[in-house]
Design an enzyme around this catalytic site. Structure first.
Site, mmCIF file in Angstrom:
data_model
loop_
_atom_site.group_PDB
_atom_site.id
_atom_site.type_symbol
_atom_site.label_atom_id
_atom_site.label_comp_id
_atom_site.label_asym_id
_atom_site.label_seq_id
_atom_site.Cartn_x
_atom_site.Cartn_y
_atom_site.Cartn_z
ATOM 1 N N THR A 36 0.788 -1.364 0.021
ATOM 2 C CA THR A 36 0.017 0.106 -0.111
ATOM 3 C C THR A 36 0.688 1.345 -0.219
ATOM 4 O OG1 THR A 36 -0.293 -0.339 2.380
ATOM 5 C CG2 THR A 36 -1.964 -1.053 1.079
ATOM 6 N N ASN A 40 -0.664 5.398 -0.965
ATOM 7 C CA ASN A 40 -0.673 5.927 0.504
ATOM 8 C C ASN A 40 -0.547 7.542 0.359
ATOM 9 O OD1 ASN A 40 1.970 6.320 0.401
ATOM 10 N ND2 ASN A 40 2.278 4.941 2.290
ATOM 11 N N PHE A 41 -0.220 8.360 1.475
ATOM 12 C CA PHE A 41 -0.245 9.608 1.436
ATOM 13 C C PHE A 41 1.418 10.225 1.234
ATOM 14 C CE2 PHE A 41 -4.210 9.615 3.785
ATOM 15 C CZ PHE A 41 -4.822 10.527 2.915
ATOM 16 N N SER A 42 2.278 9.327 1.213
ATOM 17 C CA SER A 42 3.833 9.507 0.983
ATOM 18 C C SER A 42 4.360 9.927 1.979
ATOM 19 C CB SER A 42 3.700 10.303 -0.577
ATOM 20 O OG SER A 42 3.365 9.628 -1.583
ATOM 21 N N VAL A 43 3.797 9.939 3.018
ATOM 22 C CA VAL A 43 4.526 10.791 4.480
ATOM 23 C C VAL A 43 5.613 9.789 4.814
ATOM 24 C CG1 VAL A 43 4.137 11.679 6.634
ATOM 25 C CG2 VAL A 43 2.655 11.842 4.978
ATOM 26 N N VAL A 185 -2.321 -15.412 -1.412
ATOM 27 C CA VAL A 185 -1.981 -16.721 -0.720
ATOM 28 C C VAL A 185 -3.155 -17.132 0.310
ATOM 29 C CG1 VAL A 185 -0.468 -17.923 1.120
ATOM 30 C CG2 VAL A 185 0.304 -16.347 -0.788
ATOM 31 N N TRP A 486 -4.616 3.762 9.041
ATOM 32 C CA TRP A 486 -4.002 2.743 8.218
ATOM 33 C C TRP A 486 -2.692 2.518 8.759
ATOM 34 C CZ3 TRP A 486 -6.358 7.048 5.764
ATOM 35 C CH2 TRP A 486 -7.565 6.726 5.292
ATOM 36 N N HIS A 487 -2.513 2.287 10.082
ATOM 37 C CA HIS A 487 -1.194 2.126 10.626
ATOM 38 C C HIS A 487 -1.212 1.026 11.406
ATOM 39 C CE1 HIS A 487 0.000 6.604 10.015
ATOM 40 N NE2 HIS A 487 0.043 6.153 9.171
ATOM 41 N N HIS A 530 4.264 7.859 11.304
ATOM 42 C CA HIS A 530 3.668 7.133 10.232
ATOM 43 C C HIS A 530 4.598 5.694 10.002
ATOM 44 C CE1 HIS A 530 0.911 10.634 9.301
ATOM 45 N NE2 HIS A 530 1.644 10.870 10.375
#
Length: 552
Positions: A36, A40-43, A185, A486-487, A530
């Site tokens: 992902t 994501n927000f690229s942080v 899988v 999302w962490h 993050h």
């Protein structure tokens, strides 16, 4: 095993949250080559030193800040800002990397976005005016304060860089690597169920939008990297997990491990959105709601210009004590509750030790709070007014006391797992959010940010809105409108087995001969950052462990 629903739904939802008005929260997940980080927000942020050293204190030798810092630069190449020609930009906010430390030579590029929006500059200046110090070393173990965060973007192309681009650049040419996309899988196969240890012989997987099953066999190891929500599900469907869970699924127990799917920890966030003045002429992301403007900025992007040259940069990490005089009383109350729960035997093995570290850390200014900002609307429930511009200040909670779980809800591998984060089971988590919302309101009444906000008291605060004032009203709004960050971590925790651990410091699953887990599920105690950068760092350290170059 039954396989239904070949068109997989990635819009996962939690079970109704008992302490959050029975709300079911959407935990949307992504799937793609490279994970992902492709969406994501690229942080790109690092945790404070103490967060990582706590992993080692929990029984994981070698998992400490010294090694984190070493491995964190192996995957990346950092490019500093060459010069700042715009006198309005705060040069100190870009000073995030110690020039005496290595910049790395990895395939992932991290840098500051080429363009910083005016509203983000004003937010940074407002934080400084409110007394926030410049972060001393946000990428070297001391992130307290405010700074402009790096993004995982190429410094000249300004394109996202992540695992898939790294694969294309360096790994796909290797003769010993094959990549099959569109595969999922379902279980890990075992060679001989009569052995004392589970020995993986391969994996079973689905390919494409069918229910046809395939198998791939291994000579050495299976490395599980499906993330904090899916990795536990794969182990459970393979017969590795809590016997009580496996019995409900009709799955034979091959390795009894009580910690599988437990100790779930998650970052939550809440957005507070404010309307800007009608005559504020600078760009915000709101303009992308207009199809003509969107097309214009796509064209500008090809020229290295426009709003797509920006990113999420404002970062402020701080202890609760910075924003409220009630912090000590809140932590003392939580400490009393935990002490009583310990006496009553309410906690599973290992959790008391985690809470002891958290409580000690709170007394030493743990960075439990974080503010991030975005030049647009990212909040609820009120929708933005057409043609208006907005700014959102986002409050994060970094170190939840509440602990949750994720478990298979069906023996169908395409059925989403049952996710129960236990939001606000510990009331202090809710109280921290309430304090953050109140502080955000102080920020927006401070120059220079207040100078560009709407003068209309009825519309200036889009969310939570002027009708949400008391602690009870704020709490009710929070429960309805907060989001996952999302962490998610912790669901296959790296802890001693007697403390409900699932993997050892070599990332090997207890009771198995040749299964390792390499993803964020192994994190035993959450971090004030993050998680994207930490996922890569774990992978780099794991690579050396697997190759025998690092022995915990």
């Amino acid at each position: 095993m039954q396989i239904k629903n070949p068109e997989y739904d990635w819009g996962f939802k939690t079970v109704p949250q008992k302490f959050a008005d029975n709300v079911e929260y959407t935990w949307s997940r992504g799937k793609g080559l490279g994970g992902t980080s492709a969406m994501n927000f690229s942080v790109w942020t690092f945790p404070p030193k103490e967060d990582i050293d706590n992993w080692e204190k929990l029984g994981n030798p070698g998992w400490n800040w010294s090694n984190y810092e070493k491995y964190s630069t192996r995957a990346i190449t950092y490019t500093p800002v060459e010069r700042i020609d715009d006198p309005s930009l705060p040069t100190e906010a870009f000073e995030v990397w110690n020039s005496e430390k290595p910049y790395g030579d990895g395939p992932l590029h991290v840098a500051h976005p080429r363009r910083i929006l005016d509203v983000d500059v004003k937010m940074h200046q407002t934080l400084v005016n409110m007394g926030f110090p410049k972060s001393r070393a946000p990428y070297h173990g001391d992130s307290q304060g405010t700074y402009f965060a790096l993004n995982n973007v190429h410094p000249t192309l300004h394109s996202r860089t992540y695992a898939a681009t790294a694969l294309q650049e360096r790994a796909l040419q290797r003769p010993n690597l094959s990549v099959l996309v569109g595969a999922e899988v379902t279980i890990i196969l075992s060679s001989d169920s009569t052995k004392d240890e589970f020995e993986a012989s391969g994996v079973e997987f689905l390919h494409g939008a069918t229910d046809k099953q395939y198998r791939a066999f291994v000579r050495k190891e299976v490395i599980l990297s499906a993330g904090s929500l899916k990795s536990p599900q794969i182990l459970e469907l393979s017969g590795i997990g809590k016997p009580s869970i496996l019995a409900k699924l009709g799955v034979k127990v091959k390795v009894a491990l009580e910690g599988v799917g437990e100790n779930l920890q998650e970052h939550q966030f809440i957005g507070c959105t404010f309307e800007l003045k009608d005559d504020y002429a600078e760009d915000t992301y709101d303009l992308l709601l207009n199809s003509d403007q969107q097309a214009k900025h796509v064209d500008l992007y090809s020229k290295g210009q426009g709003i797509y040259m920006t990113g999420i940069v404002n970062m402020a990490s701080f202890p609760l004590q910075r924003i409220t005089s009630e912090a000590k009383a809140l932590y003392d109350a939580e400490k009393s509750r935990i002490r009583q729960d310990m006496q009553d035997g309410k906690y599973p093995p290992g959790l008391a030790e985690q809470y002891e570290l958290q409580l000690q850390y709170n007394q030493n200014d743990a960075l439990d709070c974080e503010l991030v900002s975005l030049s647009g609307s990212l909040s609820g429930p009120n929708l933005p007014r057409p043609g208006k511009k907005y700014y959102t200040i986002i409050g994060f909670l970094n170190h939840n006391f509440s602990r949750g779980s994720v478990h298979s809800s069906s023996n169908d591998p395409r059925h989403p797992p049952q996710m129960d984060p236990h939001y606000f089971e510990h009331d202090i988590d809710l109280q921290v959010f309430i304090k953050e919302v109140k502080y955000i309101r102080k920020l927006v009444s401070t120059a220079p940010l207040k100078d560009i906000l709407s003068d209309d008291p009825d519309t200036m605060e889009l969310n939570p809105g002027s009708d949400v004032q008391t602690d009870e009203q704020i709490a009710s709004w929070l429960k309805q409108c907060l989001s996952t960050g999302w962490h998610t971590v912790g669901t296959l925790s790296m802890l001693p087995k007697v403390q409900n651990g699932v993997v050892n410091p070599k990332l090997q699953v207890y009771g198995t001969k040749n299964i390792r887990v390499v993803d964020l599920s192994i994190v035993p105690l959450h971090i004030a950052a993050h998680t994207q950068a930490t996922a890569y760092t774990i992978a780099e350290q794991a690579a050396d462990i697997i190759k025998g170059l690092f022995v915990p």
